[in-house]
Design an enzyme around this catalytic site. Structure first.
Site: not given
Ligand SMILES: Nc1nc2c(ncn2[C@@H]2O[C@H](COP(=O)(O)OP(=O)(O)OP(=O)(O)O)[C@@H](O)[C@H]2O)c(=O)[nH]1
Ligand SMILES: O=C([O-])CC(=O)C(=O)O
Ligand SMILES: [Mn+2]
Length: 622
Positions: A76, A239, A248, A268, A292, A315, A406-407
């Site tokens: 982001r 992204y 988001k 969140h 986190c 999330d 990386a996701r």
């Protein structure tokens, strides 16, 4: 302006048809496709992405793909994220602001012809279970097939969502004509249209005959939100957090504004279900900053015997009061867009199981036998890989094989611990809310708030060491109130006030209890004091025991700490455990001294109650 191709408008919703036509005229795509969300469409688009070189099909995982982004488009971009409210004050001190008129003028130029040579996809989607009362509708227009297939995993996308938008449109029209018939007696609500409008372009038009690149994007980036008109415009990035606009941009930034106006919460937060060996299941929501530990906690495998954790979301949580006065949460998403590095059998086996197929892996490394790998997936790295930048990689290589952000993108229903009620449109009643972040020092393993207002004070003070999820320096400590710093769509001082207001909307007994946790305390050598992951179940157990009135707590100046924690079978030095559950008044006086400069940034938007909490803390610290 006109467009040389015909704009198909296969919908009875006239506003939607008109908007799609307008955006097509502005962006001038070569082709326009309405997405139906079908299997056939997925197959066609993933094949196209393979042909274009964006995707590599994984031999080892059915229906799964590897993608490497442009090295400049990996996270982001918070400094290019804007809240374009009419008044700058409504964006507040924590958001970048551009006046809506100015932003619209910029976009009129920037988006002009920006889809030339590309296909424009129209993607109707629903955030939350289809038809649910807490759910919300949107349409994303995008020129990225990567975004389309990702949206198919992350949201309820396609035909069904379009039908719901059309139904809403028809119902609104009926209401309006009835109001007209009653001549103004049925006063108009403030209407925002039937769906959120979201426009996305990678910002890389193609000249006739110009070859495409595997990951088109632009050096110019804008992730912009118009809270008053509930619109999103995103330019220049492919992204996830910048481009999957249901996530988001909608489910947090726009939805937080809707939630403020309508008396609910868009947060969140992960949502999990916790069932003790004997006894009633409890639902817990937890807000930690990006990278986190939300995904990890949501899928936790308890190390204490007999306890069971199931997953509702990892999330985002939307919470509303139910008829019984309790807060009910839904997960507005349908998939997980999770951090890959650090995810392995020993840390999060459930995520690994989820990823068996039907998944997209972005910026991980590729193995020689057609599978993916990242740091932490296995203890021993493979002898040879292609790294996320497409280079040969061996264990001697100086850089990690996968990008730290990386996701994976994977369907929630594939998670072995997904709770049967994860799609219940009514949501699940929340008993406890956790806040936390990465804090190497000062902050104990778990602290219980004295009450809702004190809990809001804890949330407002969340601070965490920065991670790779956003561009910028990793490791720096920053305030991230409620883990919402990058995601609150309005003035964060007003957001704190909204949380206090929520606390006044029901019987205090029915509110979730609020806790603060920290899995990331380190010793002088930089080693984590707490083993974390599955062992975090010990903390959850204490919290549930507190809710049930069967665990003791010790009051301290910062909140209630466990009198003792179940550490049976845990290999931890007693002095480490003691440090994890201690409050050093000297250190905390220093912590407290950091609060006024933080609160002062919100000026007169800062609720007086939180200053009261600050003064009470200082007094308790002596
Ligand atoms: N030491 C420690 N690390 C943890 C723990 N839980 C998660 N992590 C690490 O935190 C990182 C990312 O955590 P995630 O669960 O993916 O983060 P998230 O909060 O879901 O992040 P976003 O998807 O960015 O919002 C990984 O590197 C994990 O290894 C824990 O209990 N202890
Ligand atoms: O939005 C993203 O890119 C992923 C995410 O969950 C976060 O950063 O918090
Ligand atoms: Mn997140």
């Amino acid at each position: 302006m006109s467009i040389s191709v015909e704009v198909p408008t296969p919908t009875s919703h006239s506003d939607l048809a008109a908007w799609v036509t307008r955006i097509a005229e502005l962006t001038q795509p070569d082709r326009i496709e309405w997405c139906d969300g079908s299997e056939a469409e997925w197959t066609r688009l993933t094949n196209l992405l393979v042909e274009q070189g964006t995707f590599t099909r994984l031999a080892k995982r059915p229906n799964s793909f590897y993608a490497a982004s442009d090295p400049s488009d990996v996270a982001r971009v918070e400094d290019r994220t804007f809240i374009c409210s009419e008044r700058e004050e409504d964006a507040g001190p924590t958001n970048n602001w551009i006046a809506p008129d100015e932003m619209r003028r910029t976009f009129a130029t920037l988006f002009k012809g920006c889809m030339r040579g590309r296909t424009m996809y129209v993607v109707p989607f629903c955030m939350g279970p289809l038809g649910g009362n807490i759910s919300q509708l949107g349409v994303e227009i995008t020129d990225s097939p990567y975004v389309v297939v990702s949206m198919r995993i992350m949201t309820r996308m396609g035909e069904d969502a379009l039908r719901l938008i059309e139904e809403r449109g028809a119902a609104r029209k009926a209401r309006e004509s009835e109001a007209r018939a009653n001549e103004g007696r049925g006063k108009h609500d403030h209407e925002h249209g039937d769906f959120v409008k979201a426009v996305h372009s990678v910002g890389a038009p193609l000249a006739p005959g110009q070859a495409d690149v595997p990951w088109p994007c632009s050096q110019t980036k804008y992730i912009s939100h118009f809270p008053e008109t509930r619109e999103i415009w995103s330019y220049g990035s492919g992204y996830g957090g910048n481009a999957l606009l249901g996530k988001k941009c909608y489910a947090l930034r726009i939805a937080s504004v809707m939630a403020r106006d309508e008396g609910w919460l868009a947060e969140h937060m992960l949502i999990l279900k916790l069932t003790p060996p004997q006894g009633e299941a409890r639902y817990v929501a937890a807000a930690f900053p990006s990278a986190c530990g939300k995904t990890n906690l949501a899928m936790l495998q308890p190390t204490i015997p007999g306890w069971k954790v199931e997953t509702i979301g990892d999330d985002i949580a939307w919470m509303r009061f139910g008829p019984d006065g309790r807060l009910y949460a839904i997960n507005p998403e349908a998939g997980f867009f999770g951090v890959a590095p650090g995810t392995g059998r020993s840390t999060n086996a459930n995520a690994i199981e989820t990823l068996w197929g039907n998944s997209i892996f972005t910026n991980v490394a590729l193995t020689d036998d057609g599978d993916v790998w990242w740091e932490g997936l296995t203890d021993e790295p493979p002898a040879h890989l292609i790294d996320w930048k497409g280079r040969d990689w061996t264990p001697d290589s100086p850089e990690p094989a996968a990008h730290p952000n990386a996701r994976f993108t994977t369907p929630a229903e594939q998670c072995p611990t997904i709770a049967p009620e994860w799609q219940d449109p009514a949501g699940v009643p929340i008993s406890a809310i956790l806040f936390g972040g990465r804090r190497a020092t000062a902050v104990p393993l778990v602290t219980e708030s004295f009450g809702w207002q004190h809990g809001v004070f804890l949330g407002a003070n969340v601070a965490s060491e920065k991670t790779a999820a956003a561009e910028g320096k990793v490791g720096e400590l920053r305030r991230d109130p409620f883990a919402m710093l990058p995601f609150c769509g309005y003035n964060m001082g007003d957001y704190f006030a909204h949380w206090l207001e929520i606390g006044r909307m029901t019987d205090p007994e029915k509110l979730p209890r609020i806790y603060y946790v920290n899995w990331f305390r380190k010793d002088a050598n930089g080693r984590f004091l707490w083993p974390g992951f599955g062992e975090n179940s010990r903390v959850l157990k204490w919290i549930v025991d507190r809710l049930n009135g069967v665990a003791d707590a010790v009051p301290t100046p910062i909140g209630n700490l466990p009198a003792s924690l179940d550490t049976e079978g845990l290999d931890i030095a007693p002095e480490d455990m003691e440090l994890l559950l201690s409050v050093d008044p000297e250190v905390w006086r220093e912590e407290a001294a950091l609060i006024p400069p933080h609160f002062e940034t919100f000026g007169d938007h800062m609720p007086k109650e939180l200053w009261d909490e600050y003064r009470a803390l200082v007094q308790r610290l002596g």
